[in-house]
Design a protein around this motif. Structure first.
Motif, PDB file in Angstrom:
ATOM      1  N   GLY A   1       0.835  -1.189   0.000  1.00  0.00           N
ATOM      2  CA  GLY A   1       0.000   0.000   0.000  1.00  0.00           C
ATOM      3  C   GLY A   1       0.869   1.237   0.000  1.00  0.00           C
ATOM      4  N   ARG A   2       0.488   2.209   0.828  1.00  0.00           N
ATOM      5  CA  ARG A   2       1.275   3.432   0.930  1.00  0.00           C
ATOM      6  C   ARG A   2       2.562   3.147   1.700  1.00  0.00           C
ATOM      7  N   LYS A   3       3.680   3.377   1.081  1.00  0.00           N
ATOM      8  CA  LYS A   3       4.968   2.959   1.646  1.00  0.00           C
ATOM      9  C   LYS A   3       5.548   4.033   2.560  1.00  0.00           C
ATOM     10  N   ARG A   4       6.188   3.569   3.648  1.00  0.00           N
ATOM     11  CA  ARG A   4       6.867   4.471   4.571  1.00  0.00           C
ATOM     12  C   ARG A   4       8.295   4.742   4.092  1.00  0.00           C
ATOM     13  N   LYS A   5       8.867   5.795   4.680  1.00  0.00           N
ATOM     14  CA  LYS A   5      10.261   6.114   4.373  1.00  0.00           C
ATOM     15  C   LYS A   5      11.183   5.019   4.905  1.00  0.00           C
ATOM     16  N   ALA A   6      12.199   4.694   4.145  1.00  0.00           N
ATOM     17  CA  ALA A   6      13.202   3.741   4.617  1.00  0.00           C
ATOM     18  C   ALA A   6      14.167   4.471   5.546  1.00  0.00           C
TER      19      ALA A   6
END
Length: 529
Positions: free
Chosen positions: A107-112
């Protein structure tokens, strides 16, 4: 509960680029929706006018989609705006267009927050926990988020590239070192990084010393400028000198910042792939060696006359070139048959010399700049916009128009004999910057068992007698380029019929095998002569 439901709706109808409610919503073919201005600006920033990528799912579209406002979605967003629920703040943990996204998130990806050089995966804080808790994963190498981790994978063997081939100057995997790079000078990427890091630090020290020297020069020039401010001509020279010093200081500082940033890169392969050849900065022509002194009236007159003479010489040179081109154009109108015998070709023989400002730093010129040889150590050539920075190539100093003929003697594994326009690209590692791999150059690659002709990345196998002496005939106006093998006789290898729109320059290309050479030589006599 109702409040929470409204909050969920606002997230659902938010643009993943600006993190605000959709404005003029559009849906792209993969199904994701964005503000029209946001997605257009994102694609414009990518630079490619055709191939674009979805910021969320990374699906690639070979043609840029035609965007139309989704009327139903726009109506829903407008209705949502009428609610009294405050707008949800932008969640800073989600990845934006310029961020490295977590490869595990759906889905909506978080910052690595880190990239793993063993897993070759980027993780957000949540998905990184196993690497912090499980003993086997704790041994993995974590670095700052890195966008192009797949560059560390060997495309041939699908293995991590932990080696570096000094012979071919590229990162390789272990299987490469025992396969196509067998016998080459190979070391671990870490060892190569250590050595290059030392060179980088030495270069930084030199640059910093140069910065200090130039700043001292700048201060001295300012003092002398004030002392002689009453002389208008001298003031003008001082101002030019000061501006050039400021430009060089700015360039040196920019170079130092780039090297400092590179020195802190934790990924060895990223460091080596981006490691510059570290040419020393150009010696500044208006350096401290300039002896700024009082100019007498007669010295001012002498300088003015010298400047006028140089400008006059430039005008005469330009006019002579125009006259020569005009004569060539008129000459084309006369019916002249193509040369048939060697004696006919020798009528158009041209002496070719190589331009040192175009030579790659792994080439050394000799024999009056008629011969180029591949060497192991880089030459301390000055930085020049005409120099080939990656491919071992060099162009002639003379431009070629009308009818021309020259011969080349080559030695080594693979040598390319070429012609090219002056505006052929000089700086770049891509194959399209090689002679014959673009629409601005034509090349015949010579092997021990045959020839291959290249133009605009299209190849043509050429059969013919194998010799180490080639003849090249050019009829620029007629668009004819021919290659001949020269021995006891003169045999046509390949003939090109095209249209040349600019003056051409003779060129040489080498496959970087140590000792390979080619020389523009005087034509020899054959049985046909």
């Amino acid at each position: 509960m109702a409040q929470k439901g409204v909050q969920l709706d606002r997230n659902t109808f938010s643009c993943s680029i600006c993190l605000d409610l959709l404005k003029d919503p559009v849906a792209i073919p993969c199904g994701h929706s964005y503000c029209m201005n946001c997605i257009q600006a994102h694609w414009d920033a990518e630079g490619d006018t055709k191939t674009v990528v979805c910021p969320q799912c990374r699906q690639t579209f070979t043609q840029r989609p035609f965007l139309v406002i989704n009327a139903m979605l726009a109506t829903l967003v407008e209705e949502l705006k009428k609610t009294k629920s405050p707008a949800a703040p932008a969640d800073l943990c989600y990845a934006g267009p310029e961020d490295v996204a977590c490869d595990v998130c759906t889905g909506r990806k978080r910052k690595a927050c880190n990239s793993c050089l063993v897993c070759l995966v980027s993780y957000c804080e949540n998905h990184l926990q196993p690497h912090r808790e499980l003993p086997p994963l704790k041994k993995h190498k974590l670095v700052e988020p890195y966008q192009n981790l797949q560059e560390n994978i060997c495309s041939r063997h699908d293995e991590v590239m932990k080696m570096f081939c000094r012979t071919d100057r590229q990162s390789i995997c272990y299987l490469c070192s025992v396969d196509e790079h067998k016998g080459h000078d190979t070391v671990s990427a870490a060892a190569e990084r250590t050595e290059r890091q030392r060179e980088l630090e030495v270069s930084r020290g030199n640059i910093q010393q140069r910065i200090q020297d130039r700043e001292e020069d700048k201060k001295r020039s300012e003092v002398k400028q004030q002392v002689r401010s009453q002389q208008e001509t001298v003031v003008s020279k001082f101002q030019e000198f000061q501006e050039e010093l400021e430009q060089e200081i700015a360039e040196l500082k920019r170079r130092d910042a780039e090297l400092e940033k590179l020195s802190h890169t934790e990924d060895h392969n990223c460091f080596l792939n981006n490691y510059p050849s570290l040419p020393e900065p150009n010696e500044f022509t208006h350096s401290s060696s300039i002896n700024i002194r009082h100019l007498s009236f007669f010295e001012d007159v002498t300088a003015a006359v010298s400047e006028l003479r140089e400008k006059l010489q430039e005008v005469l040179t330009e006019e002579w070139t125009n006259i020569s081109l005009t004569v060539t154009e008129v000459d084309v109108l006369l019916p002249q048959p193509e040369p048939k015998t060697r004696a006919d070709f020798l009528k158009y023989s041209r002496e070719i010399t190589l331009d040192p400002n175009t030579a790659n730093s792994f080439l050394v010129l000799s024999e009056g700049n008629r011969k180029a040889t591949v060497i192991l150590q880089q030459q301390p050539y000055c930085r020049h916009p005409d120099r080939f920075t990656y491919w071992c190539q060099v162009l002639s100093k003379e431009s070629l128009t009308g009818r021309c003929y020259w011969e080349v003697v080559w030695r080594g594994d693979v040598v390319g004999v070429a012609v090219a326009y002056k505006n052929v690209r000089r700086a770049g590692r891509l194959a399209k910057y090689r002679f014959g791999f673009n629409d601005r150059s034509w090349a015949l690659d010579c092997y021990h068992d045959g020839y291959i002709y290249w133009h605009d990345r299209l190849q043509t196998s050429v059969s013919g007698a194998q010799t180490f002496r080639l003849g090249v005939y050019l009829d620029h106006s007629a668009g004819v380029l021919s290659f001949y093998s020269i021995s006891r006789t003169m045999t046509l290898l390949h003939r090109v019929q095209t249209t040349f729109t600019q003056p051409l320059y003779a060129g040489l290309w080498f496959h970087t095998a140590l000792g390979d050479s080619a020389e523009f030589c005087k034509p020899i006599k054959t049985e046909e002569s």
